[in-house]
Design an enzyme around this catalytic site. Structure first.
Site, PDB file in Angstrom:
ATOM      1  N   GLY A  11       0.828  -1.202   0.000  1.00  0.00           N
ATOM      2  CA  GLY A  11       0.000   0.000   0.000  1.00  0.00           C
ATOM      3  C   GLY A  11       0.863   1.253   0.000  1.00  0.00           C
ATOM      4  N   ASP A  12       0.192   2.399  -0.153  1.00  0.00           N
ATOM      5  CA  ASP A  12       0.867   3.711  -0.126  1.00  0.00           C
ATOM      6  C   ASP A  12       1.927   3.851  -1.211  1.00  0.00           C
ATOM      7  OD1 ASP A  12      -0.653   4.210   2.191  1.00  0.00           O
ATOM      8  OD2 ASP A  12       0.826   3.130   3.391  1.00  0.00           O
ATOM      9  N   LYS A  15      -0.599   5.484  -5.663  1.00  0.00           N
ATOM     10  CA  LYS A  15      -1.560   5.159  -6.732  1.00  0.00           C
ATOM     11  C   LYS A  15      -2.425   6.361  -7.102  1.00  0.00           C
ATOM     12  CE  LYS A  15      -3.168   1.910  -4.109  1.00  0.00           C
ATOM     13  NZ  LYS A  15      -2.129   1.822  -3.078  1.00  0.00           N
ATOM     14  N   LYS A  17      -1.869   9.488  -7.323  1.00  0.00           N
ATOM     15  CA  LYS A  17      -1.272  10.381  -8.303  1.00  0.00           C
ATOM     16  C   LYS A  17      -1.240   9.752  -9.707  1.00  0.00           C
ATOM     17  CE  LYS A  17       2.791  12.710  -9.549  1.00  0.00           C
ATOM     18  NZ  LYS A  17       4.124  13.156  -9.305  1.00  0.00           N
ATOM     19  N   GLY A  39      -6.209   5.798   1.446  1.00  0.00           N
ATOM     20  CA  GLY A  39      -6.047   7.249   1.460  1.00  0.00           C
ATOM     21  C   GLY A  39      -5.249   7.619   0.223  1.00  0.00           C
ATOM     22  N   HIS A  40      -5.948   8.010  -0.829  1.00  0.00           N
ATOM     23  CA  HIS A  40      -5.269   8.286  -2.103  1.00  0.00           C
ATOM     24  C   HIS A  40      -5.025   9.790  -2.232  1.00  0.00           C
ATOM     25  CE1 HIS A  40      -6.806   4.219  -3.845  1.00  0.00           C
ATOM     26  NE2 HIS A  40      -5.970   4.092  -2.851  1.00  0.00           N
ATOM     27  N   THR A 128      -6.325  -0.240  10.281  1.00  0.00           N
ATOM     28  CA  THR A 128      -6.568   1.202  10.230  1.00  0.00           C
ATOM     29  C   THR A 128      -7.727   1.601  11.148  1.00  0.00           C
ATOM     30  OG1 THR A 128      -8.055   0.903   8.362  1.00  0.00           O
ATOM     31  CG2 THR A 128      -5.754   1.381   7.839  1.00  0.00           C
ATOM     32  N   GLN A 219      -5.046  -0.228  -1.419  1.00  0.00           N
ATOM     33  CA  GLN A 219      -4.022  -0.999  -0.693  1.00  0.00           C
ATOM     34  C   GLN A 219      -2.998  -1.534  -1.708  1.00  0.00           C
ATOM     35  OE1 GLN A 219      -7.541  -1.902   0.165  1.00  0.00           O
ATOM     36  NE2 GLN A 219      -7.271  -0.077   1.375  1.00  0.00           N
ATOM     37  N   THR A 296      -4.281   7.362   8.778  1.00  0.00           N
ATOM     38  CA  THR A 296      -4.128   7.285  10.230  1.00  0.00           C
ATOM     39  C   THR A 296      -3.017   8.187  10.763  1.00  0.00           C
ATOM     40  OG1 THR A 296      -2.581   5.468   9.965  1.00  0.00           O
ATOM     41  CG2 THR A 296      -4.879   4.867  10.277  1.00  0.00           C
ATOM     42  N   ARG A 300       5.294   5.368   8.719  1.00  0.00           N
ATOM     43  CA  ARG A 300       5.427   4.099   7.983  1.00  0.00           C
ATOM     44  C   ARG A 300       6.819   3.534   8.182  1.00  0.00           C
ATOM     45  NH1 ARG A 300       3.058   7.239   2.849  1.00  0.00           N
ATOM     46  NH2 ARG A 300       0.860   7.182   3.412  1.00  0.00           N
TER      47      ARG A 300
HETATM   48  P1  IMP Z   1      -7.353  -2.933   7.578  1.00  0.00           P
HETATM   49  O1  IMP Z   1      -7.464  -2.889   6.100  1.00  0.00           O
HETATM   50  O2  IMP Z   1      -7.729  -1.636   8.247  1.00  0.00           O
HETATM   51  O3  IMP Z   1      -8.074  -4.115   8.157  1.00  0.00           O
HETATM   52  O4  IMP Z   1      -5.807  -3.154   7.975  1.00  0.00           O
HETATM   53  C1  IMP Z   1      -5.105  -4.364   7.678  1.00  0.00           C
HETATM   54  C2  IMP Z   1      -3.661  -4.064   7.303  1.00  0.00           C
HETATM   55  O5  IMP Z   1      -3.636  -3.396   6.046  1.00  0.00           O
HETATM   56  C3  IMP Z   1      -2.938  -3.138   8.284  1.00  0.00           C
HETATM   57  O6  IMP Z   1      -1.574  -3.500   8.314  1.00  0.00           O
HETATM   58  C4  IMP Z   1      -3.082  -1.766   7.647  1.00  0.00           C
HETATM   59  O7  IMP Z   1      -2.048  -0.877   8.045  1.00  0.00           O
HETATM   60  C5  IMP Z   1      -2.961  -2.143   6.179  1.00  0.00           C
HETATM   61  N1  IMP Z   1      -3.650  -1.195   5.280  1.00  0.00           N
HETATM   62  C6  IMP Z   1      -4.975  -1.118   5.037  1.00  0.00           C
HETATM   63  N2  IMP Z   1      -5.236  -0.160   4.155  1.00  0.00           N
HETATM   64  C7  IMP Z   1      -4.058   0.380   3.811  1.00  0.00           C
HETATM   65  C8  IMP Z   1      -3.680   1.410   2.885  1.00  0.00           C
HETATM   66  O8  IMP Z   1      -4.492   2.011   2.182  1.00  0.00           O
HETATM   67  N3  IMP Z   1      -2.340   1.666   2.825  1.00  0.00           N
HETATM   68  C9  IMP Z   1      -1.419   0.984   3.546  1.00  0.00           C
HETATM   69  N4  IMP Z   1      -1.727   0.011   4.401  1.00  0.00           N
HETATM   70  C10 IMP Z   1      -3.043  -0.291   4.530  1.00  0.00           C
END
Ligand code: IMP
Length: 418
Positions: A11-12, A15, A17, A39-40, A128, A219, A296, A300
């Site tokens: 994730g992060d 995407k 952009k 969070g895009h 999150t 993600q 959040t 990272r």
């Molecule tokens: P959840 O999706 O909130 O259940 O989180 C599960 C795992 O995915 C955790 O490690 C989160 O930090 C990670 N995660 C969920 N959404 C994102 C994202 O958009 N970016 C980065 N990590 C994510």
């Protein structure tokens, strides 16, 4: 024409952009899976826009946006997001459809998630906190509340009752929760009447009339429920398979699969992360790359580029081209290395092992690469320093995929096409 854009790491990857850049030519942008855990970020002329649910395509005036079946929708976040965009003068309601089949994240789901995380203690996933896992669990257990249910008042109370009973509520406690949930959902009924649609029909018509459709993954692939570092994953399929299921588009319609990867890797939350950088590199990269969660705010973890995981992600998703982001962040870092294999128990792995326990004990095998200077402002791909080009060529060689886009800064304009 259907182009899918998905993250290849944890994730992060940036995407938002890349989707924004590709949306210049897209008629329809679609969020297919995940929810407000995403969070895009798109930066336009110094203003930062963070989108959690609405496709980033909303920032392009001519792109119609769809939140499709596979997304879990937090109605509070959705309505806040719509209001914020409207306050910036963007027309949203005429350009947005939310699938009637999409599931709703209820306040109950956030509460359950907090309890589960607490109960895990040291083994917590580091979610999150957006209620994503419990909402997808209820969906799989066939107890979920969907957008179409919100509009069917006669049967809604019964569905909510069944949900609360399945979670162990009964008597007056259950009655109070049901009343509260009905009240909560009724706040959004008008909005849902306006934007709730059968998005299958919209997408089928767009496809039939030759429109260009962009699927915006959320993600990253290493957080995929089936193919990622389970159990330290999110609760849906983040890869190409999830984008197809979530949108409801037929696999044959897919023309292009763009994989987005950072020039290094980051991870938020718990779970194995073999190439986590040592200090001072980790702090340098975190500061330079502003590696703090868009949803959040959590710092990272930062790591060296993991070619083992990246090759696995490219292969499994049938990536047809790559977008490499944040190449600028590594400019000026004195030592650069990439991971080309893992070692565990005297054995060399060239794919990530299925067990998170084993992966967390793998020792990355590194190859040192030539560092490059600060990139500054560049106007074309050819202006990149020789060492940075060699780094991109190494990625191409390892993943057997072509790098077509390189991002060298947060701004919409900082993008180079190879
Ligand atoms: P959840 O999706 O909130 O259940 O989180 C599960 C795992 O995915 C955790 O490690 C989160 O930090 C990670 N995660 C969920 N959404 C994102 C994202 O958009 N970016 C980065 N990590 C994510």
């Amino acid at each position: 024409m259907v182009t899918a854009v998905l993250g290849l790491q944890w994730g992060d990857e940036g995407k938002g952009k890349i989707v924004d850049a590709l949306c210049e030519e897209a008629d329809v942008a679609v969020r297919c899976q995940g929810g407000a855990n995403a969070g895009h970020t798109v930066v336009i002329e110094g203003t930062k826009h963070v989108l959690h649910l609405i496709p980033s395509g909303i920032l392009r005036a001519n792109t119609y946006c769809v939140i499709a079946d596979g997304v879990v929708v937090d109605l509070d976040v959705l309505s806040e997001e719509i209001n914020r965009l409207r306050s910036l003068g963007l027309e949203v309601l005429d350009r947005l459809a939310v699938s009637m089949r999409a599931h709703v994240v209820l306040p109950l789901h956030r509460r359950i998630e907090a309890i589960h995380e607490e109960a895990r203690g040291k083994e917590r996933i580091g979610t999150t906190g957006r209620g994503i896992g419990p909402c997808y669990s209820d969906k799989a257990a066939r107890l979920g509340i969907r957008i179409c249910d919100v509009l069917q008042r006669d049967s809604l109370a019964g569905k909510i009752k069944a949900l609360y009973e399945a979670h162990g509520f009964n008597g007056t406690q259950a009655d109070e929760e049901i009343e509260r949930t009905l009240g909560y959902l009724s706040r959004f009924a008008d909005l849902m009447r306006r934007v709730g649609k059968d998005t299958h029909v919209i997408l089928a018509e767009a496809l039939a009339s030759g429109k260009s459709i962009l699927l915006e993954g959320s993600q990253g692939f290493m957080l995929d429920l089936d193919h990622g570092t389970y159990p330290y994953v999110t609760s849906c399929n983040t890869g190409i398979h999830g984008l197809l299921t979530g949108s409801g588009l037929p696999p044959g319609a897919l023309t292009k699969v763009v994989g987005v990867a950072k020039a290094y890797v980051t991870r938020v939350g718990a779970g194995p992360f073999p190439t986590q950088m040592e200090e001072p590199f980790q702090s340098q990269v975190r500061e330079r790359g502003q590696e703090f969660g868009a949803t959040t705010g959590r710092p990272r973890r930062c790591g060296w580029l993991d070619l083992v995981a990246l090759r696995y992600a490219c292969r499994t998703n049938g990536i047809t081209s790559l977008a490499i982001t944040k190449l600028d962040t590594l400019g000026g870092i004195e030592i650069l290395k990439v991971c080309t294999a893992y070692k565990y128990g005297g054995k060399i792995f060239d794919v990530p092992p299925p067990s998170a326990g084993i992966l967390s004990h793998c020792i990355p095998q590194y190859k040192q690469v030539d560092p490059w200077r600060d990139l500054g402002t560049l106007s074309c791909f050819d202006d990149l320093p020789r060492e940075a080009k060699a780094y991109l060529a190494l990625i191409e060689e390892w993943t057997d995929s072509r790098v077509e886009v390189v991002s060298t800064g947060a701004e919409r304009a900082s993008i180079l096409r190879a």
